[in-house]
Write a protein that holds these residues in place. Structure first.
Motif, PDB file in Angstrom:
ATOM      1  N   SER A  26       7.348  10.141  -4.551  1.00 39.84           N
ATOM      2  CA  SER A  26       8.586   9.450  -4.188  1.00 39.84           C
ATOM      3  C   SER A  26       8.340   8.027  -3.691  1.00 39.84           C
ATOM      4  O   SER A  26       9.045   7.090  -4.085  1.00 39.84           O
ATOM      5  CB  SER A  26       9.329  10.260  -3.124  1.00 39.84           C
ATOM      6  OG  SER A  26       9.681  11.535  -3.613  1.00 39.84           O
ATOM      7  N   SER A  27       7.358   7.850  -2.802  1.00 35.22           N
ATOM      8  CA  SER A  27       7.086   6.508  -2.273  1.00 35.22           C
ATOM      9  C   SER A  27       6.621   5.570  -3.368  1.00 35.22           C
ATOM     10  O   SER A  27       6.974   4.381  -3.391  1.00 35.22           O
ATOM     11  CB  SER A  27       6.029   6.587  -1.160  1.00 35.22           C
ATOM     12  OG  SER A  27       6.520   7.314  -0.055  1.00 35.22           O
ATOM     13  N   ASP A  28       5.831   6.085  -4.300  1.00 29.78           N
ATOM     14  CA  ASP A  28       5.343   5.281  -5.418  1.00 29.78           C
ATOM     15  C   ASP A  28       6.514   4.849  -6.300  1.00 29.78           C
ATOM     16  O   ASP A  28       6.572   3.700  -6.758  1.00 29.78           O
ATOM     17  CB  ASP A  28       4.333   6.098  -6.226  1.00 29.78           C
ATOM     18  CG  ASP A  28       3.728   5.307  -7.374  1.00 29.78           C
ATOM     19  OD1 ASP A  28       2.976   4.351  -7.105  1.00 29.78           O
ATOM     20  OD2 ASP A  28       4.019   5.622  -8.548  1.00 29.78           O
ATOM     21  N   ILE A  29       7.462   5.754  -6.539  1.00 30.66           N
ATOM     22  CA  ILE A  29       8.631   5.427  -7.360  1.00 30.66           C
ATOM     23  C   ILE A  29       9.450   4.306  -6.711  1.00 30.66           C
ATOM     24  O   ILE A  29       9.883   3.362  -7.380  1.00 30.66           O
ATOM     25  CB  ILE A  29       9.506   6.685  -7.565  1.00 30.66           C
ATOM     26  CG1 ILE A  29       8.765   7.693  -8.453  1.00 30.66           C
ATOM     27  CG2 ILE A  29      10.856   6.317  -8.186  1.00 30.66           C
ATOM     28  CD1 ILE A  29       9.440   9.049  -8.542  1.00 30.66           C
ATOM     29  N   ASP A  72      -0.735  -0.889  -4.458  1.00 27.34           N
ATOM     30  CA  ASP A  72      -2.072  -0.361  -4.194  1.00 27.34           C
ATOM     31  C   ASP A  72      -1.953   1.089  -3.726  1.00 27.34           C
ATOM     32  O   ASP A  72      -1.639   1.356  -2.575  1.00 27.34           O
ATOM     33  CB  ASP A  72      -2.746  -1.224  -3.109  1.00 27.34           C
ATOM     34  CG  ASP A  72      -4.167  -0.770  -2.777  1.00 27.34           C
ATOM     35  OD1 ASP A  72      -4.649   0.194  -3.413  1.00 27.34           O
ATOM     36  OD2 ASP A  72      -4.791  -1.374  -1.881  1.00 27.34           O
ATOM     37  N   ASN A  73      -2.169   2.040  -4.644  1.00 30.16           N
ATOM     38  CA  ASN A  73      -2.134   3.462  -4.285  1.00 30.16           C
ATOM     39  C   ASN A  73      -3.440   3.831  -3.602  1.00 30.16           C
ATOM     40  O   ASN A  73      -4.494   3.854  -4.228  1.00 30.16           O
ATOM     41  CB  ASN A  73      -1.939   4.330  -5.525  1.00 30.16           C
ATOM     42  CG  ASN A  73      -0.565   4.157  -6.146  1.00 30.16           C
ATOM     43  OD1 ASN A  73      -0.371   3.318  -7.026  1.00 30.16           O
ATOM     44  ND2 ASN A  73       0.393   4.935  -5.704  1.00 30.16           N
ATOM     45  N   ARG A  74      -3.354   4.088  -2.316  1.00 29.81           N
ATOM     46  CA  ARG A  74      -4.555   4.390  -1.533  1.00 29.81           C
ATOM     47  C   ARG A  74      -4.355   5.743  -0.843  1.00 29.81           C
ATOM     48  O   ARG A  74      -3.988   5.828   0.319  1.00 29.81           O
ATOM     49  CB  ARG A  74      -4.815   3.286  -0.518  1.00 29.81           C
ATOM     50  CG  ARG A  74      -6.180   3.382   0.124  1.00 29.81           C
ATOM     51  CD  ARG A  74      -6.495   2.161   0.954  1.00 29.81           C
ATOM     52  NE  ARG A  74      -6.601   0.942   0.162  1.00 29.81           N
ATOM     53  CZ  ARG A  74      -7.204  -0.158   0.588  1.00 29.81           C
ATOM     54  NH1 ARG A  74      -7.747  -0.197   1.794  1.00 29.81           N
ATOM     55  NH2 ARG A  74      -7.253  -1.232  -0.168  1.00 29.81           N
ATOM     56  N   ALA A  75      -4.588   6.806  -1.598  1.00 30.89           N
ATOM     57  CA  ALA A  75      -4.328   8.158  -1.108  1.00 30.89           C
ATOM     58  C   ALA A  75      -5.479   8.676  -0.253  1.00 30.89           C
ATOM     59  O   ALA A  75      -6.599   8.185  -0.329  1.00 30.89           O
ATOM     60  CB  ALA A  75      -4.089   9.097  -2.282  1.00 30.89           C
ATOM     61  N   GLY A  76      -5.159   9.684   0.538  1.00 30.44           N
ATOM     62  CA  GLY A  76      -6.181  10.349   1.341  1.00 30.44           C
ATOM     63  C   GLY A  76      -5.669  10.721   2.710  1.00 30.44           C
ATOM     64  O   GLY A  76      -4.853  10.010   3.298  1.00 30.44           O
ATOM     65  N   VAL A 107       0.846  -1.184   0.000  1.00 27.12           N
ATOM     66  CA  VAL A 107       0.000   0.000   0.000  1.00 27.12           C
ATOM     67  C   VAL A 107       0.887   1.241   0.000  1.00 27.12           C
ATOM     68  O   VAL A 107       1.726   1.418   0.883  1.00 27.12           O
ATOM     69  CB  VAL A 107      -0.939   0.019   1.225  1.00 27.12           C
ATOM     70  CG1 VAL A 107      -1.710   1.344   1.303  1.00 27.12           C
ATOM     71  CG2 VAL A 107      -1.912  -1.156   1.162  1.00 27.12           C
ATOM     72  N   VAL A 108       0.719   2.066  -1.010  1.00 27.40           N
ATOM     73  CA  VAL A 108       1.377   3.376  -1.074  1.00 27.40           C
ATOM     74  C   VAL A 108       0.295   4.400  -0.771  1.00 27.40           C
ATOM     75  O   VAL A 108      -0.646   4.541  -1.559  1.00 27.40           O
ATOM     76  CB  VAL A 108       2.002   3.631  -2.457  1.00 27.40           C
ATOM     77  CG1 VAL A 108       2.603   5.032  -2.525  1.00 27.40           C
ATOM     78  CG2 VAL A 108       3.049   2.579  -2.775  1.00 27.40           C
ATOM     79  N   PRO A 109       0.376   5.112   0.341  1.00 29.88           N
ATOM     80  CA  PRO A 109      -0.737   5.972   0.756  1.00 29.88           C
ATOM     81  C   PRO A 109      -0.766   7.339   0.079  1.00 29.88           C
ATOM     82  O   PRO A 109      -1.249   8.314   0.657  1.00 29.88           O
ATOM     83  CB  PRO A 109      -0.502   6.108   2.261  1.00 29.88           C
ATOM     84  CG  PRO A 109       0.964   6.043   2.413  1.00 29.88           C
ATOM     85  CD  PRO A 109       1.436   5.070   1.360  1.00 29.88           C
ATOM     86  N   TYR A 110      -0.234   7.404  -1.136  1.00 32.60           N
ATOM     87  CA  TYR A 110      -0.209   8.637  -1.914  1.00 32.60           C
ATOM     88  C   TYR A 110      -0.555   8.306  -3.368  1.00 32.60           C
ATOM     89  O   TYR A 110      -0.485   7.152  -3.786  1.00 32.60           O
ATOM     90  CB  TYR A 110       1.182   9.287  -1.861  1.00 32.60           C
ATOM     91  CG  TYR A 110       1.767   9.375  -0.479  1.00 32.60           C
ATOM     92  CD1 TYR A 110       1.253  10.264   0.464  1.00 32.60           C
ATOM     93  CD2 TYR A 110       2.841   8.558  -0.098  1.00 32.60           C
ATOM     94  CE1 TYR A 110       1.788  10.334   1.744  1.00 32.60           C
ATOM     95  CE2 TYR A 110       3.387   8.627   1.176  1.00 32.60           C
ATOM     96  CZ  TYR A 110       2.855   9.517   2.093  1.00 32.60           C
ATOM     97  OH  TYR A 110       3.379   9.576   3.359  1.00 32.60           O
ATOM     98  N   PRO A 111      -0.877   9.318  -4.176  1.00 32.56           N
ATOM     99  CA  PRO A 111      -1.172   9.068  -5.591  1.00 32.56           C
ATOM    100  C   PRO A 111       0.062   8.587  -6.347  1.00 32.56           C
ATOM    101  O   PRO A 111       1.193   8.773  -5.881  1.00 32.56           O
ATOM    102  CB  PRO A 111      -1.631  10.444  -6.103  1.00 32.56           C
ATOM    103  CG  PRO A 111      -1.998  11.234  -4.893  1.00 32.56           C
ATOM    104  CD  PRO A 111      -1.095  10.731  -3.801  1.00 32.56           C
TER     105      PRO A 111
END
Length: 334
Positions: free
Chosen positions: A56-59, A79-83, A48-52
């Protein structure tokens, strides 16, 4: 006599078969005591990446996903789960019970959350446990190319004459608090504009809708290299090789200033220690591998690894550090 011998033999055979049956049956006390724990992982792993996407975290997550899948023999899903400034995704991981859900986030930002959001639905210190640190990248202080400032002092002076919009990934995010710290130290006057992620903040600064941005180097450097943004400072103790001509913010008068994004992996607190140690070892090996390291270094990140215990200590240190900035800056959630 013959009958007694036959009866005794039958009893002996029954006892022997009974003992053999107990040894072969997949239930019972003997198995419960000697049974090995099931191999982990035994199903797909979800990061889970908590940003869109695009931050940086997604990369980092996408850089390690395939090597981790190969190492553990299971599919790895991003799993990008932003908010809520990363708290939505973190809460989902804290409450996960499948044993195969990981959180890859900016550990520093997560450490800030308890100070900014007093009613979090989870307690990061209690409900999550550190697995390992992966990388660090400093924040870059950048402006739209049209801004008539070429260093921090000029930007501060300009901000006192003209109210400038300062894009932040979210109120209470690490880049926001870094901006607050610089503002308090220099007397600058920013007008903070919150976004729902670094990619949106970058896009609006490129478009000129906001004039200033403090964001992770990993996601921001490409825009600097293409000339779409102008960099004025780096939030690291020493200059970075990829931007050797750019002075640090500390060099420009904010003594001792350092901030950045610290990508690390966490899991629910109930995760067995053996799983944590196994995953930590694999992540450390992968992030230190030449192919992954070189890929990240080329984008402005440094490989920084920590053991689970070291990551836990770092988290608490960051929590105390940023709590003071939140209190001094009067930062409140949106």
């Amino acid at each position: 006599m013959t009958m007694n011998r036959r009866a005794a033999g039958a009893r002996t055979l029954a006892l022997a078969l009974g003992g053999l049956g107990a040894a072969l049956m997949p239930t019972g006390t003997a198995l419960a005591q000697g049974q090995k724990a099931p191999a982990w992982p035994d199903k797909p792993i979800r990061i889970v990446v908590p940003y869109p996407p695009g931050g940086s975290s997604d990369i980092i997550a996408r850089a390690i996903a395939q090597p981790l899948s190969q190492a553990l023999g299971q599919t790895v899903i991003i799993d990008n789960r932003a908010g809520a400034n990363g708290n939505t995704g973190a809460d989902a991981v804290a409450k996960a019970t499948d044993g195969h859900t990981l959180l890859l986030c900016d550990v520093g930002a997560l450490a800030i959350s308890p100070s900014v959001y007093p009613k979090l639905p989870f307690d990061p210190s209690r409900d999550l446990r550190g697995v390992g640190m992966l990388a660090y990248s400093p924040h870059l202080l950048v402006v739209h190319p049209s801004v008539p400032a070429n260093n921090l002092a000029e930007l501060v002076a300009l901000s006192k004459r003209e109210r400038l919009n300062f894009a932040v990934t979210a109120i209470g995010s690490a880049p926001h608090l870094a901006g607050v710290a610089v503002e308090k130290a220099t007397g600058a006057q920013w007008n903070y504009i919150p976004y729902k992620g670094g990619s949106q903040a970058i896009s609006d600064t490129i478009a000129g809708q906001t004039q200033i941005l403090m964001n992770g180097m990993l996601a921001t450097l490409p825009q600097v290299q293409s000339g779409k943004l102008k960099v004025l400072g780096v939030s690291k103790a020493t200059r970075v090789p990829l931007l050797a001509q750019v002075p640090t913010i500390a060099e420009q008068g904010v003594k001792g200033f350092e901030s950045g994004t610290w990508q690390g992996v966490m899991m629910p607190a109930a995760t067995p220690p053996a799983v944590v140690q196994k995953l930590s070892a694999e992540l450390t090996r992968i992030i230190r591998s030449p192919e992954v390291r070189e890929r990240l270094v080329a984008q402005g990140a440094e490989v920084r690894t920590m053991t689970p215990a070291e990551l836990g200590g770092f988290f608490e240190q960051e929590r105390r550090r940023w709590a003071q900035v939140v209190a001094q800056g009067g930062v409140k959630p949106e």
